[in-house]
Enzyme design. Structure first.
Site, PDB file in Angstrom:
ATOM      1  N   GLU A 139      -1.000   7.439  -0.260  1.00 37.59           N
ATOM      2  CA  GLU A 139      -2.000   8.007  -1.164  1.00 37.59           C
ATOM      3  C   GLU A 139      -1.576   9.366  -1.694  1.00 37.59           C
ATOM      4  OE1 GLU A 139      -2.914   9.276   3.030  1.00 37.59           O
ATOM      5  OE2 GLU A 139      -2.288   7.426   2.023  1.00 37.59           O
ATOM      6  N   LYS A 140      -0.519   9.953  -1.107  1.00 35.37           N
ATOM      7  CA  LYS A 140      -0.057  11.263  -1.559  1.00 35.37           C
ATOM      8  C   LYS A 140       0.866  11.180  -2.773  1.00 35.37           C
ATOM      9  CE  LYS A 140      -0.357  13.617   2.935  1.00 35.37           C
ATOM     10  NZ  LYS A 140      -0.962  12.529   3.704  1.00 35.37           N
TER      11      LYS A 140
ATOM     12  N   CYS B 153      12.947  10.874   8.085  1.00 34.20           N
ATOM     13  CA  CYS B 153      12.895  10.346   9.454  1.00 34.20           C
ATOM     14  C   CYS B 153      14.268  10.382  10.099  1.00 34.20           C
ATOM     15  CB  CYS B 153      12.341   8.927   9.458  1.00 34.20           C
ATOM     16  SG  CYS B 153      13.323   7.741   8.529  1.00 34.20           S
TER      17      CYS B 153
ATOM     18  N   LYS C 123       0.855  -1.190   0.000  1.00 39.07           N
ATOM     19  CA  LYS C 123       0.000   0.000   0.000  1.00 39.07           C
ATOM     20  C   LYS C 123       0.888   1.236   0.000  1.00 39.07           C
ATOM     21  CE  LYS C 123      -1.713   2.811   2.902  1.00 39.07           C
ATOM     22  NZ  LYS C 123      -1.773   4.042   2.055  1.00 39.07           N
TER      23      LYS C 123
END
Length: 531
Positions: free
Chosen positions: A208-209, A313, A205
Site C-alpha cells: 500500500e506504500k 532483505c 496485492k
C-alpha cells in the site's frame, strides 16, 4: 455494480502511464490526489471503499495518490475473475504463454524509465537503483520465457511388460502474491510471471506504500496479450491479507516482507491447506579476513550496506572483522562520508530517503539503543538535513562499532543505512557469530584464501553464500534460497523451486497391450515382477 473505467487496453495504458509515471500529471479518473484502482477481470475498477491510505513521496511528503482499501466483495470479484479465467488459460499452449512473456519483457524494457521514475517517486530509491529494481525482475520474466523446458515431466517406458509411466507438471489454479514496499517492481515480477506461465491465474496485492509499479506492470502484461482475469490486483492491509489466506479458491500464496506478517500468513494459510512460500527478515553478515583485498572489500561493504538506504532483505548490515578492525573501520567511515544523500530523483544521489517517518524513527531508536548498550557511534547520520528536501525521511550512512550479539541493534533487522561492526579472533569464532543468529538469508566472506573460502561455504548456515560477493542474490535459473528464520515453506522463489511451487505433479501409468483371454482375475498386489 462496480464503476468501470476504460475498457480498451490502449486507453487503459495511456491513462495508467500518465497517472503513475509522474506525481504531477492529471489522473485518468480526474481526482487529485488520484485514487489507485483495483484490476478485476481485465478492467481497472475504482473501489467503493471510502477508507484510503496515502501514498507519500518519502523525499517530499507529497501525497502521490490514495489507495482505497479493497472491499470484501471486490476481493471476491477478483478471485472469481481469476477462477473463471483459469480453465481456458491452463489449456492455452505453453508456447503461447511463453510468447506473452517474450512480449512482456520487450514492453518492460520499453517502459523501464517510466517504471523507474514511478518507483523513485513512491519508494524513494535513486533512479539508478530503481532501474536495477526493474531489471532484476525483468530477468525472471526472461527466465519464464523458457517454461516449456522448465515444466517438463518425466517418462519411463515399459516399467513392466507393456506398461509405461510418465509424470507431468500441472498448474494449481488461482494463486496470490503479497508484496513488500522495498522492491515495487522486482518482487511482483518474482511472482506472477512464473505463476501465470505455468498456467495459473493470479491475484496480486502490492504494498500500500508504493502500488504504482504493480499496476503499470499489469497493464504491460495485458498489452503483451495476457487475457482478462489471468492477473488481478487488489489493495489493503491486514483484512485483505487475511482474506487471501482464508479464501478457499486460492491454492498458493507467495509473500515477501517482515517476520511478523510472514509467519502469520504462513500459519494461517497453511491451516487452510494452501502452499506458502514466505521470504522474511534477515541479518546478513560479511566476514572480513585479514588477507582480504582492502580496496575492493571496502567498496563492497559500503555499497551493500548503504545501497537503497539499507532497505534490502539482502543488505549486508553486519560486518565481522577477523583480527584488527580499527584501520578497516576508519576507512569505512571515510568512504561512507563521501556518499551523497539526496532525493532519489537527483542525479548525484547515492542513497535516498527511507520509506516513512515511522521507519526513520525506528532506525534512529535502534541506533540509540546500540549506543546505550555500549556500542561506539563512528558515524551518525540520524540528523542529516537535505537542502531542498528538508521534510524528507532521510537517514545518512551510520556506523556502529563494538557491537555484541546481545544488543537490540544486532538482534533486530534495522532496515536502514546502518552498518554494524563486530570483532572475532578467528574464522571459527566469526562463523559461530553468524550461525548463532536466527536469520539465514545470506552471508559473505572476503578473503584471498581458497581454504578459508571453502571452509566458510561448507560450514556457514545461510541459504545464499557470497565469496568476495557482498549481495549473493542468484540469477533466476537458480532460486532465492533464504533459510532458517528468513524463510518459511518448502519451495523457494523462482528457478526450479519456483516452478515446482506453482505446479503439482500428476503421474500416469498406462497399459496398451493385448491381454490373453481367459487369464482370470488376480487379486494379488500388482508388481513389475514377471512371473
Amino acid at each position: 455494480m462496480l464503476m468501470r473505467f476504460s475498457l480498451q487496453r490502449v486507453k487503459n495504458l495511456r491513462a495508467l502511464n500518465s497517472r503513475f509515471s509522474t506525481a504531477t500529471e492529471t489522473s485518468f479518473n480526474d481526482r487529485n490526489p488520484p485514487r489507485v484502482p483495483n484490476l478485476i477481470g481485465g478492467a481497472f475498477v475504482d473501489s467503493k471503499s471510502t477508507t484510503t491510505i496515502d501514498v507519500i513521496n518519502p523525499a517530499t511528503q507529497e501525497v502521490v495518490s490514495q489507495v482505497p482499501l479493497t472491499k470484501n466483495e471486490e476481493f471476491k470479484a477478483a478471485v472469481a475473475a481469476a477462477k473463471q479465467a483459469f480453465p481456458s488459460w491452463r489449456n492455452t499452449p505453453i508456447t503461447t504463454r511463453q510468447r506473452i512473456m517474450f512480449k512482456l519483457q520487450e514492453l518492460v524494457r520499453r517502459d523501464m524509465d517510466k517504471l523507474a521514475k514511478n518507483i523513485t517517486t513512491e519508494q524513494g530509491k535513486t533512479l539508478k537503483d530503481a532501474h536495477g529494481d526493474v531489471f532484476r525482475g525483468l530477468e525472471v520474466v526472461e527466465h519464464a520465457c523458457g517454461m516449456a523446458t522448465l515444466q517438463m515431466g518425466e517418462y519411463v517406458p515399459n516399467v513392466s511388460s507393456g506398461i509405461d509411466t510418465y509424470s507431468v507438471r500441472e498448474p494449481l489454479g488461482v494463486c496470490a502474491g503479497i508484496c513488500p514496499f522495498n522492491f515495487p517492481a522486482m518482487i511482483p515480477l518474482w511472482m506472477f510471471p512464473v505463476a501465470v506461465t505455468c498456467g495459473n491465474t493470479f491475484v496480486l496485492k502490492p504494498s500500500e506504500k508504493d502500488p504504482g509499479a504493480s499496476l503499470m506492470l499489469a497493464e504491460l502484461a495485458m498489452e503483451a496479450g495476457l487475457p482478462h482475469g489471468v492477473l488481478n490486483i487488489v489493495h489493503g492491509t491486514n483484512d485483505i491479507v487475511n482474506a487471501i489466506c482464508d479464501d478457499d479458491d486460492i491454492r498458493a500464496i507467495s509473500f515477501v516482507g517482515s517476520n511478523t506478517a510472514g509467519m502469520h500468513i504462513y500459519g494461517r494459510a497453511s491451516t487452510k491447506g494452501k502452499r506458502v512460500q514466505s521470504n522474511m527478515g534477515a541479518k546478513n553478515h560479511g566476514i572480513v579476513m585479514p588477507d582480504a583485498n582492502k580496496d575492493a572489500t571496502l567498496n563492497a561493504l559500503v555499497a551493500a550496506g548503504f545501497g537503497a538506504a539499507g532497505q534490502r532483505c539482502m543488505a549486508l548490515s553486519t560486518i565481522v572483522f577477523v583480527g584488527d578492525s580499527k584501520s578497516w573501520e576508519n576507512n569505512l567511515v571515510e568512504r561512507a562520508k563521501a556518499l551523497k544523500v539526496n532525493a532519489g530523483i537527483e542525479p548525484d544521489a547515492d542513497l535516498g530517503p527511507v520509506i516513512s517517518k515511522q521507519a526513520k524513527e525506528r532506525i534512529c531508536r535502534l541506533v540509540q539503543s546500540g549506543v546505550g548498550s555500549g556500542a561506539k557511534l563512528l558515524l551518525d547520520g540520524r540528523n542529516i538535513v537535505v537542502p531542498g528536501y528538508e521534510q524528507g525521511n532521510f537517514v545518512g550512512p551510520t556506523i556502529l562499532s563494538g557491537v555484541t550479539a546481545d544488543m537490540e541493534c544486532y538482534k533486530e533487522e534495522i532496515f536502514g543505512p546502518v552498518l554494524i561492526c563486530m570483532k572475532a579472533d578467528s574464522l571459527e569464532e566469526a562463523m559461530n557469530i553468524v550461525n548463532r543468529n536466527k536469520y539465514g538469508n545470506g552471508a559473505s566472506i572476503f578473503t584471498t584464501s581458497g581454504a578459508a573460502a571453502r571452509k566458510f561455504q561448507t560450514e556457514i548456515e545461510a541459504g545464499q553464500v557470497g565469496i568476495n560477493v557482498p549481495i549473493p542474490v542468484p540469477l533466476p535459473f537458480f532460486s532465492f534460497t533464504g533459510s532458517k528464520a528468513s524463510f518459511a515453506g518448502d519451495l523457494n522463489f523462482y528457478g526450479k523451486a519456483g516452478v515446482n511451487f506453482y505446479t503439482q505433479i500428476k503421474t500416469v501409468t498406462q497399459q496398451w497391450k493385448d491381454l490373453p483371454s481367459g487369464s482370470g482375475v488376480s487379486l494379488a498386489m500388482p508388481t513389475s515382477q514377471k512371473l
